[in-house]
Design a protein around this motif. Structure first.
Motif, short mmCIF file in Angstrom:
data_model
loop_
_atom_site.label_atom_id
_atom_site.label_comp_id
_atom_site.label_asym_id
_atom_site.label_seq_id
_atom_site.Cartn_x
_atom_site.Cartn_y
_atom_site.Cartn_z
N ASP B 97 0.82 -1.22 0.00
CA ASP B 97 0.00 0.00 0.00
C ASP B 97 0.85 1.26 0.00
OD1 ASP B 97 -2.14 -1.64 0.09
OD2 ASP B 97 -2.69 -1.24 2.18
N ILE B 98 1.82 1.27 0.91
CA ILE B 98 2.63 2.49 1.04
C ILE B 98 3.51 2.68 -0.20
CG2 ILE B 98 4.59 1.49 2.38
CD1 ILE B 98 2.97 4.82 3.22
N SER B 99 3.95 1.55 -0.78
CA SER B 99 4.74 1.64 -2.01
C SER B 99 3.94 2.29 -3.14
CB SER B 99 5.17 0.25 -2.49
OG SER B 99 6.14 -0.27 -1.67
N SER B 100 2.68 1.87 -3.28
CA SER B 100 1.90 2.43 -4.39
C SER B 100 1.48 3.86 -4.08
CB SER B 100 0.69 1.54 -4.72
OG SER B 100 -0.22 1.56 -3.66
N GLN B 101 1.21 4.13 -2.81
CA GLN B 101 0.83 5.49 -2.42
C GLN B 101 1.97 6.49 -2.69
OE1 GLN B 101 -2.20 5.99 -0.71
NE2 GLN B 101 -1.98 8.20 -0.51
N LEU B 102 3.19 6.08 -2.35
CA LEU B 102 4.34 6.99 -2.50
C LEU B 102 5.06 6.77 -3.82
CD1 LEU B 102 5.88 6.67 1.09
CD2 LEU B 102 4.48 8.55 0.23
N ASN B 103 4.61 5.77 -4.56
CA ASN B 103 5.24 5.43 -5.82
C ASN B 103 6.73 5.14 -5.65
OD1 ASN B 103 5.23 4.90 -8.50
ND2 ASN B 103 5.39 7.05 -9.16
N LEU B 104 7.02 4.29 -4.67
CA LEU B 104 8.41 3.96 -4.34
C LEU B 104 8.53 2.47 -4.09
CD1 LEU B 104 9.52 6.55 -1.62
CD2 LEU B 104 10.55 6.24 -3.86
N THR B 105 9.64 1.88 -4.51
CA THR B 105 9.92 0.50 -4.10
C THR B 105 10.98 0.54 -3.00
OG1 THR B 105 11.56 0.33 -5.82
CG2 THR B 105 9.37 -0.52 -6.35
N LEU B 106 11.23 -0.61 -2.37
CA LEU B 106 12.22 -0.64 -1.30
C LEU B 106 13.58 -0.16 -1.79
CD1 LEU B 106 11.54 -3.94 0.68
CD2 LEU B 106 11.20 -1.58 1.47
N ASP B 107 14.26 0.60 -0.93
CA ASP B 107 15.59 1.14 -1.21
C ASP B 107 15.60 2.19 -2.32
OD1 ASP B 107 17.02 -0.26 0.75
OD2 ASP B 107 17.04 -2.06 -0.50
N GLU B 108 14.41 2.70 -2.63
CA GLU B 108 14.34 3.72 -3.66
C GLU B 108 14.11 5.08 -3.01
OE1 GLU B 108 11.95 4.53 -7.85
OE2 GLU B 108 11.11 3.17 -6.38
N THR B 109 14.64 6.12 -3.63
CA THR B 109 14.42 7.48 -3.13
C THR B 109 13.68 8.29 -4.19
OG1 THR B 109 16.46 7.41 -1.85
CG2 THR B 109 15.56 9.59 -2.31
N ASN B 110 12.66 8.99 -3.73
CA ASN B 110 12.01 9.93 -4.63
C ASN B 110 12.62 11.30 -4.34
OD1 ASN B 110 10.28 11.93 -5.66
ND2 ASN B 110 8.54 10.50 -5.62
N HIS B 111 13.42 11.80 -5.28
CA HIS B 111 14.16 13.03 -4.99
C HIS B 111 13.26 14.26 -5.00
CE1 HIS B 111 18.12 11.29 -4.49
NE2 HIS B 111 17.80 10.45 -5.48
N ASP B 112 12.06 14.15 -5.57
CA ASP B 112 11.12 15.29 -5.52
C ASP B 112 10.52 15.40 -4.13
OD1 ASP B 112 11.58 15.94 -8.13
OD2 ASP B 112 10.01 14.55 -8.88
N SER B 113 10.01 14.27 -3.61
CA SER B 113 9.39 14.32 -2.29
C SER B 113 10.41 14.19 -1.16
CB SER B 113 8.35 13.20 -2.16
OG SER B 113 8.99 11.94 -2.24
N GLY B 114 11.63 13.77 -1.52
CA GLY B 114 12.66 13.61 -0.49
C GLY B 114 12.41 12.45 0.44
N ILE B 115 11.69 11.43 -0.05
CA ILE B 115 11.39 10.28 0.79
C ILE B 115 12.13 9.05 0.30
CG2 ILE B 115 9.56 8.70 1.57
CD1 ILE B 115 7.61 11.07 1.33
N THR B 116 12.72 8.31 1.25
CA THR B 116 13.34 7.02 0.93
C THR B 116 12.59 5.94 1.68
OG1 THR B 116 15.50 8.06 0.70
CG2 THR B 116 15.48 5.68 1.04
#
Lengths: 489, 156
Positions: B97-116
């Motif tokens: 759920d959280i992966s799809s919500q934040l559009n992130l997989t494990l060990d990935e960083t979204n540099h726009d949102s600053g979330i890893t």
């Protein structure tokens, strides 16, 4: 959050707010208690927002509506035998005056009076065994370190509590840190060490803050440092933070990490007690073991040693977690049954669905099925089932669990956390995941069942440490106690 | 955790207090990472000189430990516990759920949102799982909503 909200409401000096530690009754938390005219009652504030309150009187009125009760009177707390965890939840964990008022530091003074050998003898006669997992008699280990005729010795406290489903060390460090520091100081005095390390896992930042503060306070009060309590005993504690490696909870890997290297396990012998940190004799114990020591030099010695038998002497802090209604820390005698633990303390599964499996003793422990609830939780009884009490973690699963996934996880965890030194652990675990994935598609494959058995045997007999050597334990238990869930017979 | 870039960054001043300590490399690595958010190339060179190791030996240590990294990651780190107690509380679904919500997989960083997004094995909060740690705050009975709310509060 609640602390901040309520703090902001307090305007008069007659109200004082204390940030106490956890009682270990997690399902009630956040739990707020009010002490008025010597009477202390509390109420659970789970998922409750208080930001609408305007004054502290509003808060008091709201509190009364929650039917506050004395937490000491609930069965979960009342039925326990809290010796080591007697202070948790009571007061500000960093209040050294409270610690002293509850017999804190009396045992250190006793130790300094009775001397090294007598201190060790009292710990030996208490029957205490290591609570970290291996259950080795603590007093004998201390004797070995004491007997080394070497001027520099070390103490290393293993606070790398990595087993899934365990939190007793965390509770000590966050709710009663002085008991650990006093226990370490006594142990160091007994064996003749003047420097101690606490190797704390990085996943516990709050424990780091509490320990750092507690060490400072102990120093200021001459319970650490030079000439402790006007004797010629010097002892200092350095806090070292791990970096997310499970295997660094294995004592030889922990020493490598403290020495500034990769956490690769060392072969034993030499025993750390003879040749340990920086090549010197080193006493290594986990947090709960060390925090138990003060009680053993007090009038609680006989209370502790008269409970239980064989290796399972004294109280054990079990940690009940997973799919359970009332999870938390349960300090009790070892010989209680799993049924008592889950039904009386835990009040059954949280989902209200039927119980299916119980994992005991962490990732290297075993899974028991729901028809094994009469199992006693002693070290001996679990050894008979080819398992261990380990660090006392008990994790409950309801019937939605897929046991083949749990078996696969045991191997996956080994893939991730193996230090890589022994080939069977490093590569065998990868093969283990593959075999189990094939079994998940075809439970009846005789070939894969035999291969898995062979692989487990190789891991057990050819790994240097428990990581590889005990990874097969959960898998064997799933094969034996959950027929047809991983392998069709 | 501070992970801001600093122009006046001097690895040596951070390393100095640990050089004479026995086994001081681990605390030195923590100090560097706390300051910069990761262990930079120039830090590795300084560490090697300071501790009398080869650079390969320093990298050897860094790469063993999950916590140490040689590249910058997000300002907010979400660690989702995937150990057994949280498995019994459906952490795999939470991760999905959280992966799809934040559009992130494990060990990935979204540099726009600053979330890893990272996995962790046990936060010691097992009686009220699933557990998640956002930077240094542990959240019990975690849901996607709770995680998002916490991130928004931190931003505010």
């Amino acid at each position: 959050m609640l602390h901040k909200t309520i703090s902001n409401l307090i305007k008069e000096e007659s109200v004082k707010i204390i940030r106490n530690g956890s009682w270990g009754a997690y399902w009630l938390e956040p739990f707020i208690e009010i002490e008025k005219d010597g009477v202390r009652t509390g109420a659970s504030y789970r998922n409750i927002d208080l930001t609408h309150l305007k004054t502290i009187e509003d808060f008091f009125l709201d509190f009364e509506k929650k039917n506050p009760f004395d937490i000491n009177e609930i069965d979960f707390i009342k039925n326990q035998n809290r010796i080591v965890f007697s202070r948790i939840g009571q007061q500000d964990p960093l209040d050294i005056n409270y610690y002293r008022a509850t017999k804190g530091y009396e045992s250190l003074i006793t130790a300094l009076e009775i001397g090294h050998q007598e201190t060790i003898d009292r710990i030996k006669s208490s029957g205490l065994t290591g609570r970290g997992g291996a259950a080795f008699p603590t007093g004998i280990k201390m004797q070995t370190v004491f007997d080394q005729d070497v001027s520099t010795k070390y103490l290393a406290c293993n606070a790398d509590e990595g087993d899934g489903g365990t939190f007793s060390d965390r509770l000590i460090m966050e709710s009663d840190p002085f008991s650990l520091i006093e226990g370490m100081t006594i142990a160091a005095y007994a064996v003749g060490a003047s420097k101690g390390y606490i190797y704390l896992r990085s996943e516990y930042p709050l424990a780091k803050d509490f320990l750092s503060d507690a060490i400072d306070i102990a120093l200021k009060n001459n319970y650490l440092g030079e000439n402790i309590q006007n004797t010629d005993f010097n002892f200092e504690i350095e806090l070292r933070i791990g970096a997310g490696s499970y295997v660094c909870g294995e004592e030889t890997a922990m020493m490598e990490s403290i020495e500034g290297r990769r956490g690769l396990v060392r072969s034993k012998p030499p025993l750390p007690a003879i040749n340990g940190l920086f090549g010197k004799p080193t006493l290594i114990n986990n947090v709960v073991t060390l925090a138990t020591i003060p009680a053993l030099l007090s009038d609680q010695h006989s209370e502790f040693s008269e409970i239980g038998s064989n290796k399972s002497v004294g109280t054990m802090p079990f940690q009940l977690s997973g799919n359970i209604k009332n999870g938390g820390l349960i300090e009790t005698r070892f010989d209680i049954t799993l049924k008592e633990m889950i039904e009386n303390y835990g009040s059954g599964t949280k989902s209200d669905k039927p119980l299916h499996a119980i994992q005991i003793g962490g990732p290297l422990g075993i899974y028991l099925s729901s028809n094994m609830l009469n199992t006693s939780l002693t070290i001996e009884s679990l050894e008979e089932l080819k398992g261990s009490v380990g660090h006392g973690g008990i994790i409950v699963f309801d019937d939605s669990v897929d046991m083949s996934e749990q078996a696969k996880f045991a191997m996956e965890f080994c893939v991730k956390e193996s230090c890589g030194k022994c080939t069977p652990c490093r590569i065998g675990s990868v093969r283990g995941v593959e075999i189990i994935e094939r079994l998940q598609k075809n439970k009846a494959s005789k070939e894969d069942a035999i291969l898995l058995e062979d692989l487990c045997e190789t891991l057990e007999s050819t790994s240097l440490c428990a990581m590889g050597g005990m990874t097969p334990n959960p898998i064997h238990s799933i094969i034996n106690y959950f027929p047809n869930e991983l392998i069709e017979k | 955790m501070s992970s801001g870039q600093s122009n006046t960054f001097e690895p040596l001043t951070l390393i100095e207090p640990f050089i004479e300590k026995k086994g001081g490399l681990m605390p030195a690595l923590h100090a560097l990472q706390e300051h910069l958010g990761y262990i930079s190339k120039e830090s590795i060179a300084e560490l090697a000189t300071a501790f009398n190791y080869s650079q390969a030996e320093i990298i050897d240590v860094i790469t063993f430990y999950d916590d140490f990294r040689t590249k910058p990651i997000g300002k907010n780190i979400i660690r989702i516990c995937l150990a057994e107690a949280c498995q019994s509380q459906n952490c795999k679904k939470l991760l999905k759920d959280i992966s799809s919500q934040l559009n992130l997989t494990l060990d990935e960083t979204n540099h726009d949102s600053g979330i890893t997004l990272k996995e962790v094995f046990c936060l010691g909060n097992c009686a009220i799982g699933p557990s998640v740690m956002i930077n240094e705050t542990v959240i019990g009975e975690a849901t996607t909503e709770k995680i998002i709310n916490h991130l928004e509060e931190d931003d505010a």
